[in-house]
Design a protein around this motif. Structure first.
Motif, PDB file in Angstrom:
ATOM      1  N   UNK A  37      -4.285  -9.105  47.220  1.00  0.00           N
ATOM      2  CA  UNK A  37      -5.082  -8.237  46.354  1.00  0.00           C
ATOM      3  C   UNK A  37      -6.528  -8.722  46.218  1.00  0.00           C
ATOM      4  N   UNK A  38      -6.768 -10.015  46.476  1.00  0.00           N
ATOM      5  CA  UNK A  38      -8.066 -10.636  46.200  1.00  0.00           C
ATOM      6  C   UNK A  38      -9.272  -9.924  46.810  1.00  0.00           C
ATOM      7  N   UNK A  39      -9.172  -9.364  48.040  1.00  0.00           N
ATOM      8  CA  UNK A  39     -10.356  -8.667  48.562  1.00  0.00           C
ATOM      9  C   UNK A  39     -10.854  -7.561  47.634  1.00  0.00           C
ATOM     10  N   UNK A  40      -9.934  -6.869  46.990  1.00  0.00           N
ATOM     11  CA  UNK A  40     -10.318  -5.788  46.081  1.00  0.00           C
ATOM     12  C   UNK A  40     -10.916  -6.351  44.791  1.00  0.00           C
ATOM     13  N   UNK A  41     -10.364  -7.458  44.314  1.00  0.00           N
ATOM     14  CA  UNK A  41     -10.915  -8.115  43.125  1.00  0.00           C
ATOM     15  C   UNK A  41     -12.320  -8.633  43.421  1.00  0.00           C
ATOM     16  N   UNK A  42     -12.479  -9.279  44.569  1.00  0.00           N
ATOM     17  CA  UNK A  42     -13.787  -9.820  44.953  1.00  0.00           C
ATOM     18  C   UNK A  42     -14.813  -8.717  45.182  1.00  0.00           C
ATOM     19  N   UNK A  43     -14.335  -7.544  45.539  1.00  0.00           N
ATOM     20  CA  UNK A  43     -15.214  -6.386  45.727  1.00  0.00           C
ATOM     21  C   UNK A  43     -15.739  -5.851  44.392  1.00  0.00           C
ATOM     22  N   UNK A  44     -15.074  -6.248  43.313  1.00  0.00           N
ATOM     23  CA  UNK A  44     -15.522  -5.827  41.985  1.00  0.00           C
ATOM     24  C   UNK A  44     -14.650  -4.785  41.313  1.00  0.00           C
ATOM     25  N   UNK A  45     -13.540  -4.435  41.958  1.00  0.00           N
ATOM     26  CA  UNK A  45     -12.641  -3.462  41.318  1.00  0.00           C
ATOM     27  C   UNK A  45     -11.985  -4.123  40.104  1.00  0.00           C
ATOM     28  N   UNK A  46     -11.834  -3.341  39.012  1.00  0.00           N
ATOM     29  CA  UNK A  46     -11.407  -3.936  37.749  1.00  0.00           C
ATOM     30  C   UNK A  46     -10.047  -3.469  37.242  1.00  0.00           C
ATOM     31  N   UNK A  47      -9.578  -2.299  37.630  1.00  0.00           N
ATOM     32  CA  UNK A  47      -8.358  -1.734  37.052  1.00  0.00           C
ATOM     33  C   UNK A  47      -7.163  -1.923  37.996  1.00  0.00           C
ATOM     34  N   UNK A  48      -6.136  -2.628  37.507  1.00  0.00           N
ATOM     35  CA  UNK A  48      -4.945  -2.888  38.304  1.00  0.00           C
ATOM     36  C   UNK A  48      -3.702  -2.554  37.494  1.00  0.00           C
ATOM     37  N   UNK A  49      -2.663  -2.077  38.187  1.00  0.00           N
ATOM     38  CA  UNK A  49      -1.439  -1.650  37.522  1.00  0.00           C
ATOM     39  C   UNK A  49      -0.234  -2.443  37.969  1.00  0.00           C
ATOM     40  N   UNK A  50       0.606  -2.785  37.012  1.00  0.00           N
ATOM     41  CA  UNK A  50       1.859  -3.484  37.281  1.00  0.00           C
ATOM     42  C   UNK A  50       2.976  -2.778  36.517  1.00  0.00           C
ATOM     43  N   UNK A  51       4.214  -2.932  37.000  1.00  0.00           N
ATOM     44  CA  UNK A  51       5.317  -2.265  36.304  1.00  0.00           C
ATOM     45  C   UNK A  51       6.403  -3.222  35.820  1.00  0.00           C
ATOM     46  N   UNK A  52       6.221  -4.529  36.071  1.00  0.00           N
ATOM     47  CA  UNK A  52       7.177  -5.519  35.576  1.00  0.00           C
ATOM     48  C   UNK A  52       6.418  -6.649  34.884  1.00  0.00           C
ATOM     49  N   UNK A  53       6.808  -6.913  33.650  1.00  0.00           N
ATOM     50  CA  UNK A  53       6.066  -7.868  32.827  1.00  0.00           C
ATOM     51  C   UNK A  53       6.104  -9.269  33.419  1.00  0.00           C
ATOM     52  N   UNK A  54       7.280  -9.739  33.825  1.00  0.00           N
ATOM     53  CA  UNK A  54       7.397 -11.122  34.311  1.00  0.00           C
ATOM     54  C   UNK A  54       6.597 -11.338  35.587  1.00  0.00           C
ATOM     55  N   UNK A  55       6.649 -10.366  36.484  1.00  0.00           N
ATOM     56  CA  UNK A  55       5.865 -10.476  37.717  1.00  0.00           C
ATOM     57  C   UNK A  55       4.377 -10.524  37.405  1.00  0.00           C
ATOM     58  N   UNK A  56       3.963  -9.679  36.479  1.00  0.00           N
ATOM     59  CA  UNK A  56       2.547  -9.615  36.113  1.00  0.00           C
ATOM     60  C   UNK A  56       2.073 -10.915  35.463  1.00  0.00           C
ATOM     61  N   UNK A  57       2.910 -11.509  34.629  1.00  0.00           N
ATOM     62  CA  UNK A  57       2.532 -12.766  33.976  1.00  0.00           C
ATOM     63  C   UNK A  57       2.279 -13.861  35.003  1.00  0.00           C
ATOM     64  N   UNK A  58       3.164 -13.975  35.963  1.00  0.00           N
ATOM     65  CA  UNK A  58       3.004 -15.004  37.000  1.00  0.00           C
ATOM     66  C   UNK A  58       1.754 -14.761  37.837  1.00  0.00           C
ATOM     67  N   UNK A  59       1.513 -13.513  38.118  1.00  0.00           N
ATOM     68  CA  UNK A  59       0.440 -13.148  39.044  1.00  0.00           C
ATOM     69  C   UNK A  59      -0.948 -13.204  38.399  1.00  0.00           C
ATOM     70  N   UNK A  60      -1.064 -12.717  37.165  1.00  0.00           N
ATOM     71  CA  UNK A  60      -2.376 -12.436  36.594  1.00  0.00           C
ATOM     72  C   UNK A  60      -2.834 -13.365  35.477  1.00  0.00           C
ATOM     73  N   UNK A  61      -1.939 -14.133  34.878  1.00  0.00           N
ATOM     74  CA  UNK A  61      -2.314 -14.886  33.668  1.00  0.00           C
ATOM     75  C   UNK A  61      -3.525 -15.786  33.881  1.00  0.00           C
ATOM     76  N   UNK A  62      -3.501 -16.611  34.917  1.00  0.00           N
ATOM     77  CA  UNK A  62      -4.622 -17.532  35.158  1.00  0.00           C
ATOM     78  C   UNK A  62      -5.881 -16.783  35.551  1.00  0.00           C
ATOM     79  N   UNK A  63      -5.735 -15.795  36.398  1.00  0.00           N
ATOM     80  CA  UNK A  63      -6.909 -15.069  36.881  1.00  0.00           C
ATOM     81  C   UNK A  63      -7.618 -14.320  35.754  1.00  0.00           C
ATOM     82  N   UNK A  64      -6.842 -13.762  34.843  1.00  0.00           N
ATOM     83  CA  UNK A  64      -7.464 -13.013  33.741  1.00  0.00           C
ATOM     84  C   UNK A  64      -8.262 -13.928  32.814  1.00  0.00           C
TER      85      UNK A  64
END
Length: 215
Positions: A37-64
């Motif tokens: 996903x990082x190329x899109x984040x580095x491009x400046x895109x800001x809105x991302x969607x997830x549908x499972x809380x546990x997966x999202x916590x592992x993936x996004x907590x540090x980056x946010x």
């Protein structure tokens, strides 16, 4: 095509067909690793969607914590026992659909300075396998969320039944949305986001058209 090329193709398609509209594109990144996903984040895109809380916590907590511009959208069914974890991470909940969940989120807001933005999910087809508030209960639930709890409900959301008549459901959700005076509308995915724009959707939930098919 690369993820960025796919993303730009969607933006170009919207600009060509709806030059006066600038919807928020939620890149639905569920099941994809952050490295992908990082190329899109580095491009400046800001809105991302997830549908499972546990997966999202592992993936996004540090980056946010490092990038406060990222806005995370919970687009899957949210159970009240996962509300606390979801509240910590997400900025938008698109699947508000039940008094127990609404009250839990309100209590979390009261013990925090954080406020979320909400869409009420409507089950337009009364499908048993889908979550969402039925049309006949919608007005009462909307009043409970806004008047009783003071939640910041900004619009309605739907996942229409799989059929060739998505326009009928999009049209119906738009009418309901307007009747409540909401400014935002969450509808439209990879297969039908252009159709959703005809009916004034302001948040498009697009996954495979950006990231490719999920394995």
């Amino acid at each position: 095509m690369t993820i960025l090329e796919n993303y730009q193709k969607i933006k170009d398609n919207i600009k060509k067909n709806y030059p006066n509209k600038s919807p928020n594109i939620i890149a639905v990144s569920k099941t994809f690793d952050l490295d992908y996903i990082m190329p899109l984040i580095n491009h400046g895109h800001e809105h991302f969607g997830e549908n499972k809380v546990q997966e999202a916590l592992k993936k996004w907590s540090d980056l946010k914590k490092k990038n406060n511009k990222i806005k995370l959208h919970m687009i899957g069914k949210l159970q009240s026992n996962k509300a606390k974890d979801a509240f910590k991470l997400f900025d938008y909940i698109h699947s508000l659909a039940g008094q127990k969940l609404a009250l839990k989120l309100k209590n979390l807001e009261e013990s925090s300075e954080k406020k979320l933005k909400y869409f009420i999910q409507v089950n337009l087809g009364d499908e048993e396998q889908k979550s969402g508030v039925s049309k006949k209960e919608l007005n009462e639930f909307k009043n409970y969320c806004i008047s009783d709890l003071g939640l910041d409900v900004i619009g309605l959301m739907c996942i229409p039944p799989q059929s060739n008549d998505v326009a009928l459901y999009f049209s119906e959700l738009l009418k309901l949305n307007l009747s409540f005076g909401f400014k935002h509308l969450s509808m439209g995915m990879t297969a039908d986001y252009m159709e959703a724009l005809k009916y004034e959707s302001t948040y498009l939930r697009v996954g495979s058209a950006i990231f490719g098919s999920r394995g």
